[in-house]
Design a protein around this motif. Sequence first.
Motif, PDB file in Angstrom:
ATOM      1  N   LYS A 152      23.200  -8.551 -24.158  1.00 25.70           N
ATOM      2  CA  LYS A 152      24.234  -9.587 -24.044  1.00 25.70           C
ATOM      3  C   LYS A 152      24.271 -10.163 -22.622  1.00 25.70           C
ATOM      4  CE  LYS A 152      29.143 -10.404 -24.709  1.00 25.70           C
ATOM      5  NZ  LYS A 152      30.421  -9.856 -25.116  1.00 25.70           N
ATOM      6  N   GLN A 156      23.126 -14.018 -21.731  1.00 25.27           N
ATOM      7  CA  GLN A 156      24.144 -14.919 -21.173  1.00 25.27           C
ATOM      8  C   GLN A 156      23.776 -15.417 -19.780  1.00 25.27           C
ATOM      9  OE1 GLN A 156      27.736 -12.556 -21.557  1.00 25.27           O
ATOM     10  NE2 GLN A 156      28.212 -13.474 -23.541  1.00 25.27           N
ATOM     11  N   SER A 157      22.774 -14.800 -19.149  1.00 22.25           N
ATOM     12  CA  SER A 157      22.404 -15.186 -17.784  1.00 22.25           C
ATOM     13  C   SER A 157      21.530 -16.436 -17.725  1.00 22.25           C
ATOM     14  CB  SER A 157      21.692 -14.033 -17.081  1.00 22.25           C
ATOM     15  OG  SER A 157      20.366 -13.880 -17.570  1.00 22.25           O
TER      16      SER A 157
END
Length: 185
Positions: A152, A156-157
């Motif tokens: 996750k 998300q980065s």
Amino acid sequence: MAYTPSAELILAEMREFAAFAPGEQRYIRRSLDVGLGRTDAFRLWARDGGETASIRSQYVVYQDLKLLRRALVANGNAPAHPGTFDGQDAMESIMGPLLRVTIFDLAQERLGGFCAYRFLYERLLGAGVRPWLPGAFCGAAALPQIRPDRRKVLLQSISEAAATAPGWSRREPIFVPEFVELEAA
């Protein structure tokens, strides 16, 4: 004192590297030593048996970098726009080895996100790898070798802009960080 464009670029790359966490900086320098064959990474970076084993594995996995360098050159190196690589052969010769190496690096849990990953791989493989990095990063980050909570964070980065770039720079990176030994006072 006037700055040249290359001086501004190297300063921007140095600032980008300085923004990474100390552990990321250490892993990037170590990985560059292994991947570029700059020095004996065991002597310089191994602090314990676990790190020695990790570096040994990294030397083995990083053998794929040789395949990748050849494949990137054979397939035209850095395309300015998407869709300029032809056929399944280019996809398999680049994406397969790139995914294997990326999975190793992300599973080490020392790169906090896409920016540090991109910074490292641009230096390991050159500007020609840029179009392949978002796909390899997302693909590797989503695999079961990566812990679910880490998946996750990694996924998300990557920014929307990085994931959907309409083109990529052909400019090679200038700043390649190295180990700096601090002198005792």
